[in-house]
Design an enzyme around this catalytic site. Structure first.
Site, mmCIF file in Angstrom:
data_model
loop_
_atom_site.group_PDB
_atom_site.id
_atom_site.type_symbol
_atom_site.label_atom_id
_atom_site.label_comp_id
_atom_site.label_asym_id
_atom_site.label_seq_id
_atom_site.Cartn_x
_atom_site.Cartn_y
_atom_site.Cartn_z
ATOM 1 N N CYS A 116 -3.959 -51.555 -5.129
ATOM 2 C CA CYS A 116 -4.885 -51.217 -6.387
ATOM 3 C C CYS A 116 -4.105 -50.353 -7.383
ATOM 4 C CB CYS A 116 -6.161 -50.183 -5.829
ATOM 5 S SG CYS A 116 -5.072 -48.892 -4.719
ATOM 6 N N HIS A 526 -7.690 -45.049 -2.788
ATOM 7 C CA HIS A 526 -7.610 -45.594 -3.217
ATOM 8 C C HIS A 526 -7.475 -45.317 -4.325
ATOM 9 C CE1 HIS A 526 -9.351 -50.010 -5.414
ATOM 10 N NE2 HIS A 526 -10.254 -48.779 -5.023
#
Length: 591
Positions: A116, A526
């Site tokens: 990510c 994330h």
């Protein structure tokens, strides 16, 4: 009574019209509508006085050959032209054609396991239009292209068409980035950037670190991959020898390169001579301390830092202050919020969770050298004046529209108070009705006459002449006012700023993209990206943003961006990508 021939003047043309004096103003307007296409509600007919819909034409005393005036324009000009291109329906378009339509949802990137950080960085970097164009024209050098597999049966372009261009580029990361962006532009579907990641890990082995679990790759820092990509593009996107544009040898220096004037002073030996030198930068840092609350405070800390080095005057290490001032502001400016730091006790990168607010528009003139600030401030101030002028025009339009609606409502109800109206409006109408009954005394009567005399010429917010101006005339006046303000702005631009067209010429920046991180550590959590939507051709932006959460892409309101300041383990801004607020472009004047 027989019909009377009269002449109607409208926008430089004269129409011969026969009117029946037994008819009303409404019927006359319908006649004029058939001649001029100006809808009755947009018409103002002047025959010594304003002709109202219910007014008998016999009351006007019209005479044969008399000239009356029609003011107003059609709501829309309908031009019947044969389309230059054959209309194509959505169901007949290819996937690539659908993806290239304005407003189409852009492609996301699938997470192949702790990737990510790269996905968010790639989406943010892709928001720079000049970079996209430069990449499309990029051709690798012979040395970099030969690094690919020599036994390949296909050319790099052929491999790129099926989304595996990285195989044809070997370790050429710029080619892999070009091919990835080309593929993203031809689809709305999320897909894994496998070839780009493979090339990235070949070029920079730190991104090939395995996860501690033994399965897949480890999470990485988005700031690190951003820095490596910018450095790689700085090396590869060079202008051919002798073809440097405006003295810039690389694309990054031209569009993302700034300069600092750095003055270093010894705090412990004031008599020691200060040194001043020039340094290049491709981003600015926002340092975060225990009392840092806003982006500007963090920038101020980073541009006024203290270091320790050997002092020739004292013969030992001493504390020095490095004061940096910007002497060139680039068009595209990334600002890194330094949220991660190394903790010796845990041997991990920890995250500073403190809330640090930032704005959609920032003014960096205070961080510039005195010389650059003197050139930018007049332009910045004129920019704000033009905006105020435009805002005033918009407010006037809304006010005019509201007044027309209120007048129409009052005419429709005969001035009576409606039960569904807000209390304030009902009170205002009741007061007007009381006044309409007449004054209570001779003094009040005299006062009312004086007010009526002064107000006669300013009814509906202007003089009699202004009252009967057409929408077209009002719009023209407003446009001329804004045009004059823009010309004044362009005249204020210093010649030195005009020479450097790819620098910031206003001192102002607008936010275009954000990389965020959710979690408490750089090694976990994330990353996502927010990118502001661009305006359609000939239109204006709607203020909305795309949120790229790996392969999930959705539209969000601008208010969402204001929640990314941090203050916990939720999504907080890590990289802010700003773009220079540009100078206005004047419309082409007709010869």
């Amino acid at each position: 009574m027989a019909d009377i021939p009269i002449k109607v003047k409208h926008q430089g043309k004269v129409y011969d019209v026969e009117v029946n004096t037994n008819s009303t103003g409404e019927e006359l307007k319908m006649q004029l509508y058939s001649l001029t296409n100006v809808e009755p509600e947009n018409q103002k007919v002047l025959a010594k006085k304003l002709v109202k819909d219910d007014m008998p034409l016999s009351s006007l005393g019209l005479k044969p050959g008399q000239v009356i005036t029609l003011m107003g324009t059609p709501s829309a000009d309908v031009v019947m032209e044969i389309p230059k291109e054959k209309m194509k329906f959505t169901e007949d378009m290819t996937e690539a054609e659908l993806a290239q339509q304005h407003g189409a949802t852009p492609a996301g990137l699938q997470n192949t396991g702790n990737t990510c950080y790269a996905n968010a960085t790639l989406q943010t970097l892709r928001s720079i239009p000049e970079l996209q164009q430069e990449l499309m024209n990029y051709k690798p050098s012979a040395s970099s292209s030969s690094a690919g597999p020599s036994s390949s049966m296909f050319t790099p372009d052929q491999l790129a068409q099926v989304g595996i261009g990285g195989l044809g580029g070997g370790s050429d990361l710029t080619s892999a980035l070009r091919d990835l962006y080309r593929q993203m532009g031809d689809t709305q579907q999320g897909f894994p950037p496998i070839m780009f990641l493979t090339t990235l890990r070949q070029k920079f082995p730190q991104f090939a670190e395995k996860a501690k679990s033994g399965h897949g790759y480890a999470q990485q820092d988005a700031e690190e991959v951003w820095s490596q990509l910018i450095q790689e593009l700085h090396t590869s996107l060079k202008a051919p020898a002798g073809q440097e544009s405006d003295g810039f040898k690389t694309f990054i220096d031209k569009y993302m390169g700034g300069r600092l004037e750095v003055t270093t002073t010894c705090d412990e030996a004031p008599e020691e001579e200060s040194t001043t030198n020039s340094e290049e930068f491709h981003d600015l840092k926002c340092n975060i301390k225990g009392d840092t609350n806003h982006l500007s405070e963090g920038l101020r800390i980073a541009l006024n830092e203290q270091i320790e080095k050997n002092s020739p005057t004292l013969g030992r290490n001493a504390t020095y202050t490095r004061q940096s001032r910007i002497s060139r502001l680039p068009k595209h400016l990334p600002i890194h919020l330094i949220r991660f730091f190394w903790r010796k006790d845990t041997q991990k990168k920890a995250k500073i969770l403190r809330k640090v607010t930032f704005q959609h528009e920032i003014d960096l003139t205070e961080f510039c050298t005195d010389e650059l600030r003197k050139k930018l401030v007049p332009v910045r101030d004129r920019i704000r004046e033009v905006r105020k002028e435009e805002e005033d025009v918009e407010r006037a339009k809304k006010r005019q529209k509201r007044m027309r609606k209120e007048a129409a409502d009052e005419e429709a109800t005969g001035g009576k108070v409606r039960a569904d109206e807000p209390m304030q409006k009902r009170k205002e109408k009741e007061e007007r009705e009381l006044k309409a009954k007449g004054p209570d005394s001779e003094a009040d009567l005299a006062k009312d006459k004086e007010v009526a005399s002064k107000g006669k010429d300013t009814a509906m917010g202007g003089t009699e002449e202004e009252k009967f101006k057409t929408d077209e005339e009002i719009e023209k006046e407003r446009a001329e006012s804004i045009l004059a303000a823009k010309k004044g702005l362009l005249a204020a631009v210093h010649p030195d700023l005009k020479k450097d067209s790819t620098a910031n010429q206003t001192g102002l920046y607008e936010l275009r993209a954000v990389v965020t991180h959710q979690g408490s550590s750089a090694d976990s959590g994330h990353y996502t990206a927010y990118v502001k939507k661009t305006a359609p051709p000939g239109g204006s932006e709607d203020g909305k943003w795309w949120w790229f959460n790996d392969d999930k892409v959705q539209e969000v309101e601008s208010e969402k961006i204001e929640t990314l300041a941090g203050g916990g383990e939720t999504h907080s801004a890590l990289i802010l990508l700003y773009r220079a607020v540009e100078l206005p472009v004047l419309p082409e004047e007709k010869a």
